[in-house]
Design a protein around this motif. Structure first.
Motif, PDB file in Angstrom:
ATOM      1  N   LYS A 212      51.861  38.011  43.585  1.00  0.00           N
ATOM      2  CA  LYS A 212      51.733  37.446  42.328  1.00  0.00           C
ATOM      3  C   LYS A 212      52.907  35.998  42.099  1.00  0.00           C
ATOM      4  N   VAL A 213      53.779  36.164  42.084  1.00  0.00           N
ATOM      5  CA  VAL A 213      54.432  34.748  41.511  1.00  0.00           C
ATOM      6  C   VAL A 213      54.259  33.888  42.276  1.00  0.00           C
ATOM      7  N   HIS A 214      54.854  34.083  43.477  1.00  0.00           N
ATOM      8  CA  HIS A 214      55.072  32.893  44.814  1.00  0.00           C
ATOM      9  C   HIS A 214      53.035  32.444  45.360  1.00  0.00           C
ATOM     10  N   LYS A 215      52.872  32.823  44.821  1.00  0.00           N
ATOM     11  CA  LYS A 215      50.657  32.784  45.420  1.00  0.00           C
ATOM     12  C   LYS A 215      51.110  32.466  47.020  1.00  0.00           C
ATOM     13  N   ILE A 216      51.691  33.605  47.921  1.00  0.00           N
ATOM     14  CA  ILE A 216      52.034  33.687  49.043  1.00  0.00           C
ATOM     15  C   ILE A 216      50.628  33.765  49.702  1.00  0.00           C
ATOM     16  N   ALA A 217      49.728  32.920  50.344  1.00  0.00           N
ATOM     17  CA  ALA A 217      48.498  33.182  51.012  1.00  0.00           C
ATOM     18  C   ALA A 217      49.234  34.864  52.237  1.00  0.00           C
ATOM     19  N   GLY A 218      48.339  35.838  52.264  1.00  0.00           N
ATOM     20  CA  GLY A 218      48.110  36.637  53.047  1.00  0.00           C
ATOM     21  C   GLY A 218      49.371  37.795  52.368  1.00  0.00           C
ATOM     22  N   ALA A 219      50.280  37.857  51.687  1.00  0.00           N
ATOM     23  CA  ALA A 219      51.087  38.259  50.637  1.00  0.00           C
ATOM     24  C   ALA A 219      50.539  39.891  50.332  1.00  0.00           C
ATOM     25  N   TYR A 220      49.789  39.812  49.636  1.00  0.00           N
ATOM     26  CA  TYR A 220      48.935  40.631  49.627  1.00  0.00           C
ATOM     27  C   TYR A 220      48.041  41.489  50.413  1.00  0.00           C
ATOM     28  N   THR A 221      48.246  41.460  51.551  1.00  0.00           N
ATOM     29  CA  THR A 221      47.781  42.184  52.749  1.00  0.00           C
ATOM     30  C   THR A 221      49.000  42.908  52.927  1.00  0.00           C
TER      31      THR A 221
END
Length: 262
Positions: A212-221
């Motif tokens: 949400k904050v750092h917008k790191i790809a794959g973090a939501y998975t």
């Protein structure tokens, strides 16, 4: 003299007793209450996941920042609340879970009220409120009202802590028990499941912030895996009641006539 015949099912769980006068007409093991709760709850989440995976895979793994292939596993909220028919199948099966869930709370109270009256009452009302908040995030989806959905889910998780702790404290004070050793062993299982449940929350929050904050790809998975783990441990915790409830029989019997009451 009143005679009786007993017919046992292969599993020994359902017993029918035919009596000439008085007594139970039908008995069923309390084991079925947590069993049905486990079956319907598991089927609801798993069914929604399978349907969503088959029909809307790319849509349910996509979030506000990334989609496939950066994100490749759906969150619980996206799976149960975003798409037809997965959402509808899920909500029907969760509705079927409700009777056994309420009976679970009611009979935990019956089993433990003599051994721990105050804690048994507290467990019942916390369990009831927890069921109500569960309905809040199940039937008000993130697409309907994101704030209400999140508030209800947070309230549910906060109520889970006293619910699990109280149940661990009084589960071995059951009025009926086939084996004190089995009760003690089951209490240890509950401790492990409780630790796994709450141990999953910090990394889940970490990866949610990363998304949400750092917008790191794959973090939501990765966040989604921990979110699903909470569902698994939650259902598993209540499924352990099959050990205690196996010692409980529920019966249907004729009411006394006015003459018998006099």
């Amino acid at each position: 003299m009143a005679g009786s015949q007993r017919h046992d099912s292969p599993a020994g769980l359902v017993r029918e007793v035919h009596l000439a006068a008085g007594g139970a007409l039908h008995k069923i093991s309390g084991w079925w209450i947590p069993f049905l709760h486990t079956v319907f709850a598991s089927a609801a989440f798993l069914g929604a996941l399978v349907i969503g995976w088959k029909l809307h895979y790319y849509k349910i793994v996509k979030n506000e920042h990334y989609g496939y292939p950066d994100e490749w596993f759906p969150s619980v909220s996206a799976t149960i609340g975003d798409r037809y028919p997965g959402r509808n199948v899920f909500q029907i099966l969760i509705a079927l879970t409700c009777p056994s869930r309420l009976l679970l709370h009611a009979f935990w109270y019956v089993l433990t009220v003599r051994g721990a009256p105050k804690r048994a009452k507290a467990l019942f009302w916390i369990g009831f409120l927890r069921t109500w908040t569960c309905g809040g995030w199940v039937y008000v989806t993130s697409g309907d009202d994101h704030d209400v959905h999140d508030v209800m889910m947070i309230a549910y998780m906060l109520l889970t802590l006293p619910y699990m702790l109280l149940l661990m404290q009084i589960s071995d004070k059951s009025l009926f028990a086939h084996s004190a050793r089995k009760l003690a062993l089951n209490r240890q299982r509950r401790k492990w499941v409780c630790m796994l449940f709450f141990g999953s929350i910090p990394p889940m929050i970490y990866f949610f912030i990363s998304h949400k904050v750092h917008k790191i790809a794959g973090a939501y998975t990765t966040y989604a895996f921990f979110e699903w783990a909470l569902i698994v441990f939650d259902v598993m915790f209540d499924s352990l009641a099959m050990v205690e409830f196996k010692a409980l029989d529920l019966s249907v019997q004729p009411a006394k006539t006015d003459e018998q009451r006099d």
